[in-house]
Design a protein around this motif. Structure first.
Motif, PDB file in Angstrom:
ATOM      1  N   TYR A 131      11.072  -2.478 -10.708  1.00  0.00           N
ATOM      2  CA  TYR A 131      11.736  -3.266  -9.641  1.00  0.00           C
ATOM      3  C   TYR A 131      13.096  -3.146 -10.028  1.00  0.00           C
ATOM      4  O   TYR A 131      14.092  -3.528  -8.988  1.00  0.00           O
ATOM      5  CB  TYR A 131      11.103  -4.478  -9.530  1.00  0.00           C
TER       6      TYR A 131
ATOM      7  N   PRO B 185      11.441 -10.327  -4.480  1.00  0.00           N
ATOM      8  CA  PRO B 185      10.362  -9.712  -5.197  1.00  0.00           C
ATOM      9  C   PRO B 185      10.482  -9.475  -6.351  1.00  0.00           C
ATOM     10  O   PRO B 185       9.281  -9.728  -7.376  1.00  0.00           O
ATOM     11  CB  PRO B 185      10.034  -8.307  -4.210  1.00  0.00           C
TER      12      PRO B 185
ATOM     13  N   LYS C 288      16.442  -9.888  -0.938  1.00  0.00           N
ATOM     14  CA  LYS C 288      16.231  -8.800  -1.347  1.00  0.00           C
ATOM     15  C   LYS C 288      15.773  -8.693  -3.045  1.00  0.00           C
ATOM     16  O   LYS C 288      14.991  -7.813  -3.101  1.00  0.00           O
ATOM     17  CB  LYS C 288      17.548  -7.822  -0.997  1.00  0.00           C
TER      18      LYS C 288
ATOM     19  N   THR D  79      16.325  -2.445  -7.475  1.00  0.00           N
ATOM     20  CA  THR D  79      16.994  -3.819  -7.095  1.00  0.00           C
ATOM     21  C   THR D  79      18.713  -3.524  -7.386  1.00  0.00           C
ATOM     22  O   THR D  79      19.349  -4.295  -6.846  1.00  0.00           O
ATOM     23  CB  THR D  79      16.446  -4.923  -7.689  1.00  0.00           C
TER      24      THR D  79
ATOM     25  N   VAL E 212       9.612 -12.661  -8.541  1.00  0.00           N
ATOM     26  CA  VAL E 212       8.191 -12.982  -8.534  1.00  0.00           C
ATOM     27  C   VAL E 212       7.536 -12.459  -9.763  1.00  0.00           C
ATOM     28  O   VAL E 212       6.813 -13.006 -10.514  1.00  0.00           O
ATOM     29  CB  VAL E 212       7.527 -12.638  -7.238  1.00  0.00           C
TER      30      VAL E 212
END
Length: 332
Positions: free
Chosen positions: A198, A105, A102, A202, A108
């Motif tokens: 993000y 991403p 999870k 997250t 990255v």
């Protein structure tokens, strides 16, 4: 003893207490620690990438090594936290594969942000670095609207316009201009904005614990970046071109950059914990100004009048934007 009527006009105990008041010495120490760590990250990275006897222009390998140093420190501090309260803020290292999927991403985005940031710092002067990466505010507004459908106030948009103007003026006036460095700065700005979005999405995965997120993010980033370094050709070029790989001084400098990268996370946490949001905002803007001035002194970077005006607009717009966002947060 007060009557019931009088009690209605008394503030609640929580209001009476207010936020915890920390000693001035502790507040000053937290701010100073943040400044030292933040400035060290920029100047040490610039030194290792392009400005010392150990000139090492390999941003992918530098980024990977810094991540490895950070992971080692996280693991060590997590273990020390079991026995010493000074390290108790950092939990023991953990890695759950379902959680890692999870968070991948985000990692990255994080790898691309760090790599492009180091590449930008390698290719441009430190005085221009702030300008080259100033568009993170613009991309934050753009991506927040397109991805989260959140609108930005006219005051914040005006501040962003000042930053964008500073970007173009500063770029046009830069004497040692580099298109590659400029695009690396723009790319870094995009991923800085994406990273912020993000992170918010997250954090819920790991119970809003930023240190647990840092554990996973650092470990996954190493896994992602290692094959990129191996297949990029940097390793072969390092073996052929770099003659000081056996020098202890080189590896000490490399490790020091990794330690500084780790400390900046701790410094930001402590500054937020022991100061107000406004102090944190002002501190960041003032640090950027000092960073530019120090670069002028230490590196003797040539600055044209237009370049200087662009740097001024970029810093002014960033400060205005931070102030506007802080005021909006207080109103909410």
């Amino acid at each position: 003893m007060s009557t019931d009527k009088d009690d209605k006009f008394l503030p609640s105990p929580a209001v009476q207490r207010g936020p915890p008041q920390h000693p001035l010495s502790l507040i000053i120490s937290a701010i100073a620690f943040y400044w030292v760590a933040s400035l060290s990250v920029v100047f040490l990275n610039k030194t290792i990438l392009s400005g010392s006897e150990y000139k090492f222009p390999y941003p992918l390998f530098v980024t990977l090594y810094q991540l490895i140093v950070a992971l080692v420190l996280l693991v060590v501090c997590g273990q020390l936290g079991k026995r010493n309260r000074s390290f108790s803020m950092i939990p023991p290292f953990e890695f759950d594969l379902d959680i890692a999927r999870k968070i991948a991403p985000l990692s990255v985005v994080y790898v691309l942000m760090l790599t492009l940031n180091n590449l930008c710092l390698q290719l441009v002067e430190v005085t221009f670095y702030q300008v080259a990466r100033s568009l993170s505010i613009f991309f934050n507004i753009l991506l927040t609207y397109t991805m989260l459908r959140q609108k930005t106030s006219p005051a914040a948009m005006f501040a962003c316009a000042v930053v964008v103007l500073g970007f173009f003026v500063g770029s046009y006036g830069e004497s040692n201009f580099s298109w590659a460095g400029l695009w690396a700065g723009v790319g870094s700005s995009i991923f800085v904005a994406l990273y912020g979005i993000y992170v918010k999405k997250t954090l819920a995965v790991i119970d809003n614990n930023q240190w647990r997120l840092l554990h996973y993010n650092t470990a996954i980033s190493i896994v992602l970046l290692t094959p990129i370094v191996l297949f990029s050709g940097e390793m072969g070029e390092i073996n052929r071109e770099v003659y000081f790989l056996g020098d202890l001084g080189f590896w000490l400098l490399m490790t020091l950059t990794g330690v500084a990268g780790f400390l900046i996370n701790t410094a930001m946490f402590l500054q937020i914990k022991y100061t107000t949001a406004l102090t944190n905002t002002i501190s960041g803007t003032a640090k950027s100004c000092v960073q530019t001035l120090l670069a002028m002194v230490f590196y003797q970077n040539p600055i044209t009048a237009m370049n200087g005006f662009g740097i001024f607009l970029s810093l002014l717009g960033s400060g205005m934007y931070s102030w506007v966002r802080y005021a909006e947060m207080q109103r909410r």
